[in-house]
Design a protein around this motif. Structure first.
Motif, PDB file in Angstrom:
ATOM      1  N   MET A   1       0.844  -1.193   0.000  1.00  0.00           N
ATOM      2  CA  MET A   1       0.000   0.000   0.000  1.00  0.00           C
ATOM      3  C   MET A   1       0.876   1.238   0.000  1.00  0.00           C
ATOM      4  O   MET A   1       1.862   1.296   0.720  1.00  0.00           O
ATOM      5  N   ARG A   2       0.494   2.237  -0.756  1.00  0.00           N
ATOM      6  CA  ARG A   2       1.309   3.442  -0.860  1.00  0.00           C
ATOM      7  C   ARG A   2       1.112   4.377   0.314  1.00  0.00           C
ATOM      8  O   ARG A   2       1.956   5.201   0.610  1.00  0.00           O
ATOM      9  N   VAL A   3      -0.032   4.227   1.005  1.00  0.00           N
ATOM     10  CA  VAL A   3      -0.334   5.139   2.100  1.00  0.00           C
ATOM     11  C   VAL A   3      -0.397   4.357   3.395  1.00  0.00           C
ATOM     12  O   VAL A   3      -0.883   3.242   3.436  1.00  0.00           O
ATOM     13  N   SER A   4       0.118   4.939   4.460  1.00  0.00           N
ATOM     14  CA  SER A   4       0.085   4.293   5.765  1.00  0.00           C
ATOM     15  C   SER A   4      -1.336   3.901   6.137  1.00  0.00           C
ATOM     16  O   SER A   4      -2.268   4.671   5.995  1.00  0.00           O
ATOM     17  N   LEU A   5      -1.501   2.680   6.647  1.00  0.00           N
ATOM     18  CA  LEU A   5      -2.819   2.225   7.066  1.00  0.00           C
ATOM     19  C   LEU A   5      -3.382   3.122   8.146  1.00  0.00           C
ATOM     20  O   LEU A   5      -4.571   3.428   8.160  1.00  0.00           O
ATOM     21  N   ILE A   6      -2.536   3.588   9.049  1.00  0.00           N
ATOM     22  CA  ILE A   6      -2.998   4.473  10.110  1.00  0.00           C
ATOM     23  C   ILE A   6      -3.523   5.772   9.532  1.00  0.00           C
ATOM     24  O   ILE A   6      -4.577   6.262   9.924  1.00  0.00           O
ATOM     25  N   ALA A   7      -2.819   6.329   8.571  1.00  0.00           N
ATOM     26  CA  ALA A   7      -3.287   7.579   7.959  1.00  0.00           C
ATOM     27  C   ALA A   7      -4.619   7.370   7.262  1.00  0.00           C
ATOM     28  O   ALA A   7      -5.510   8.219   7.320  1.00  0.00           O
ATOM     29  N   ILE A   8      -4.753   6.239   6.610  1.00  0.00           N
ATOM     30  CA  ILE A   8      -6.009   5.953   5.920  1.00  0.00           C
ATOM     31  C   ILE A   8      -7.131   5.803   6.926  1.00  0.00           C
ATOM     32  O   ILE A   8      -8.238   6.289   6.728  1.00  0.00           O
ATOM     33  N   LEU A   9      -6.847   5.146   8.043  1.00  0.00           N
ATOM     34  CA  LEU A   9      -7.865   4.965   9.048  1.00  0.00           C
ATOM     35  C   LEU A   9      -8.288   6.292   9.648  1.00  0.00           C
ATOM     36  O   LEU A   9      -9.442   6.501   9.989  1.00  0.00           O
ATOM     37  N   PHE A 217       2.663  -0.824   9.182  1.00  0.00           N
ATOM     38  CA  PHE A 217       1.597   0.170   9.218  1.00  0.00           C
ATOM     39  C   PHE A 217       1.244   0.670  10.614  1.00  0.00           C
ATOM     40  O   PHE A 217       0.514   1.644  10.754  1.00  0.00           O
ATOM     41  N   GLY A 218       1.710  -0.014  11.645  1.00  0.00           N
ATOM     42  CA  GLY A 218       1.361   0.387  12.997  1.00  0.00           C
ATOM     43  C   GLY A 218       0.094  -0.288  13.481  1.00  0.00           C
ATOM     44  O   GLY A 218      -0.459  -1.171  12.836  1.00  0.00           O
ATOM     45  N   SER A 219      -0.382   0.148  14.649  1.00  0.00           N
ATOM     46  CA  SER A 219      -1.556  -0.458  15.278  1.00  0.00           C
ATOM     47  C   SER A 219      -2.834   0.202  14.794  1.00  0.00           C
ATOM     48  O   SER A 219      -3.015   1.406  14.993  1.00  0.00           O
ATOM     49  N   PRO A 220      -3.767  -0.558  14.184  1.00  0.00           N
ATOM     50  CA  PRO A 220      -5.026   0.040  13.732  1.00  0.00           C
ATOM     51  C   PRO A 220      -5.980   0.347  14.871  1.00  0.00           C
ATOM     52  O   PRO A 220      -7.008   0.964  14.663  1.00  0.00           O
ATOM     53  N   HIS A 292     -13.337  -9.236  11.622  1.00  0.00           N
ATOM     54  CA  HIS A 292     -11.968  -8.859  11.269  1.00  0.00           C
ATOM     55  C   HIS A 292     -11.798  -7.344  11.171  1.00  0.00           C
ATOM     56  O   HIS A 292     -12.462  -6.690  10.398  1.00  0.00           O
ATOM     57  N   PHE A 293     -10.869  -6.806  11.951  1.00  0.00           N
ATOM     58  CA  PHE A 293     -10.655  -5.355  11.969  1.00  0.00           C
ATOM     59  C   PHE A 293      -9.649  -4.943  10.899  1.00  0.00           C
ATOM     60  O   PHE A 293      -8.884  -5.752  10.379  1.00  0.00           O
ATOM     61  N   GLY A 294      -9.658  -3.664  10.583  1.00  0.00           N
ATOM     62  CA  GLY A 294      -8.751  -3.131   9.569  1.00  0.00           C
ATOM     63  C   GLY A 294      -9.164  -1.735   9.188  1.00  0.00           C
ATOM     64  O   GLY A 294      -9.579  -0.951  10.034  1.00  0.00           O
ATOM     65  N   GLY A 295      -9.111  -1.432   7.900  1.00  0.00           N
ATOM     66  CA  GLY A 295      -9.477  -0.096   7.449  1.00  0.00           C
ATOM     67  C   GLY A 295      -9.416   0.013   5.938  1.00  0.00           C
ATOM     68  O   GLY A 295      -8.993  -0.909   5.247  1.00  0.00           O
ATOM     69  N   PRO A 296      -9.865   1.151   5.405  1.00  0.00           N
ATOM     70  CA  PRO A 296      -9.886   1.352   3.960  1.00  0.00           C
ATOM     71  C   PRO A 296      -8.510   1.703   3.406  1.00  0.00           C
ATOM     72  O   PRO A 296      -7.708   2.359   4.079  1.00  0.00           O
ATOM     73  N   ALA A 297      -8.240   1.264   2.192  1.00  0.00           N
ATOM     74  CA  ALA A 297      -6.981   1.563   1.520  1.00  0.00           C
ATOM     75  C   ALA A 297      -7.242   1.799   0.034  1.00  0.00           C
ATOM     76  O   ALA A 297      -8.091   1.133  -0.565  1.00  0.00           O
TER      77      ALA A 297
END
Length: 373
Positions: A1-9, A217-220, A292-297
């Motif tokens: 992914m080009r963008v940090s998962l945390i930033a996306i979240l 990506f760090g902790s969601p 299942h936890f996560g976020g948009p990308a």
């Protein structure tokens, strides 16, 4: 992914909860306005490129590698056959989602069109017509406190309102949490509620994801004081704890939790925590089964995926609720769950029916904005 998962979240393509859960299916073809990006046709090669990008992202980040491989194989085969080369972007997003869920059902995984962010005006970025985050919070009867949240979005306003409710109702003999229309969210509201209900530090649930994803990506779910992390070479595991606050009568109160098959994501996290710890009695039907936890990308400028990267599970059994939901302690028609709870709290049937008629949960108009956990 080009963008940090945390930033996306934190600033997602659409307004999605940090630890989101189950939602309504994508809109039917033709249900969107021609003026929207979703109604625009895919450009030449766009659908194929998105499918191949998604296949790579699933293999790299999806919660279960074996399922990710199966998803990816399907997407690559369909892309080569031209399955995603025609239709509107909305059509293609739905087609990909349907194909994914035909391989393995997952309460959160879905492809979406990246619409311009709607102005939520105080609801944590949710659409304007989304119901209030807290629909009702009051003394529903003498000694019986009642609160009905729509989601736990951890806005400053919602957390303050939950804190106010818990403080002002700390003398309750019975407290009812109505999660029948709870669509997911974050941990902040739970971490306000739990200190009132537990007399000692208590482990509630565990959340686990691959160490490689965490390192990248760090902790969601953040680094809240209520979480304790254990890291090994393969996984990171966070235990969610309740720590006692001030000693109030709520520590000994009866806690009743109303659930339905619309109770999703963070609502299910809350439900499992209260059930597994023995602190609440769940009334209604099994919850949505979105774990299942996560976020948009992002997948390109017009498509994104809600990517599940980890799971939450019962400390005692190791089981999660994906697909099955959290089972109630008292089985009841969800429409009658508040009546059952009020009777359990000592009210007559007639009085319970009268009060129930005043508390009708509102449905989100755009429930696809919250995706099942």
């Amino acid at each position: 992914m080009r963008v940090s998962l945390i930033a996306i979240l934190a600033a997602s393509v659409s307004a999605f909860p940090l630890i989101a859960q189950a939602a309504a299916p994508a809109p039917a073809a033709g249900a969107v306005s021609p003026a929207t990006p979703a109604a625009a046709p895919v450009t030449a090669g766009e659908g194929r490129a998105v499918a191949l990008k998604l296949a790579d992202e699933l293999v790299a980040t999806f919660v279960f590698r074996q399922q990710a491989d199966a998803y990816a194989a399907m997407l690559r085969k369909n892309a080569a056959a031209g399955r995603y080369d025609s239709g509107t972007r909305s059509d293609v997003a739905k087609r990909m989602t349907d194909d994914l869920l035909a391989v393995h059902k997952d309460g959160h995984l879905h492809v979406m069109v990246a619409e311009p962010e709607e102005q939520g005006g105080g609801n944590g970025g949710l659409p304007k017509d989304f119901p209030p985050l807290i629909q009702s919070a009051k003394w529903i009867a003498p000694g019986i406190a009642y609160i009905r949240p729509t989601a736990f979005m951890s806005t400053d306003e919602e957390i303050a309102d939950v804190q106010k409710f818990m403080s002002e109702h700390s003398s309750a003999k019975t407290i009812i949490f109505d999660l029948r229309n709870h669509h997911g969210g974050r941990l902040g509201e739970m971490d306000v509620i739990f200190p009132y209900l537990f007399a000692k530090k208590t482990p509630l649930v565990r959340m686990q994801m691959a160490r490689s994803i965490y390192d990248k990506f760090g902790s969601p779910f953040g680094e809240a004081p209520s979480l304790e992390f254990v890291k090994d070479a393969e996984h990171i595991t966070a235990t969610h704890y309740a720590s006692p606050g001030a000693d109030t009568p709520l520590r000994k109160s009866t806690v009743l939790l109303l659930v339905s098959n619309k109770t999703a994501s963070a609502g299910e996290h809350f439900s499992l925590a209260m059930k597994s710890s023995g602190r609440a009695t769940l009334i209604g039907e099994a919850t949505a089964g979105a774990n299942h936890f996560g976020g948009p990308a992002p997948l390109n400028d017009h498509f994104a995926v809600w990517m599940p990267v980890g799971r939450t599970f019962d400390i005692k059994t190791g089981k999660d609720w994906e697909g099955d939901g959290v089972a109630p302690d008292i089985q009841a028609d969800p429409k009658q769950a508040l009546v059952v709870a009020l009777e359990k709290a000592g009210l007559s049937h007639d009085e319970a029916v009268r009060l129930d008629a005043t508390e009708v949960p509102a449905e989100p108009v755009h429930s696809d904005k919250l995706r099942a956990r």
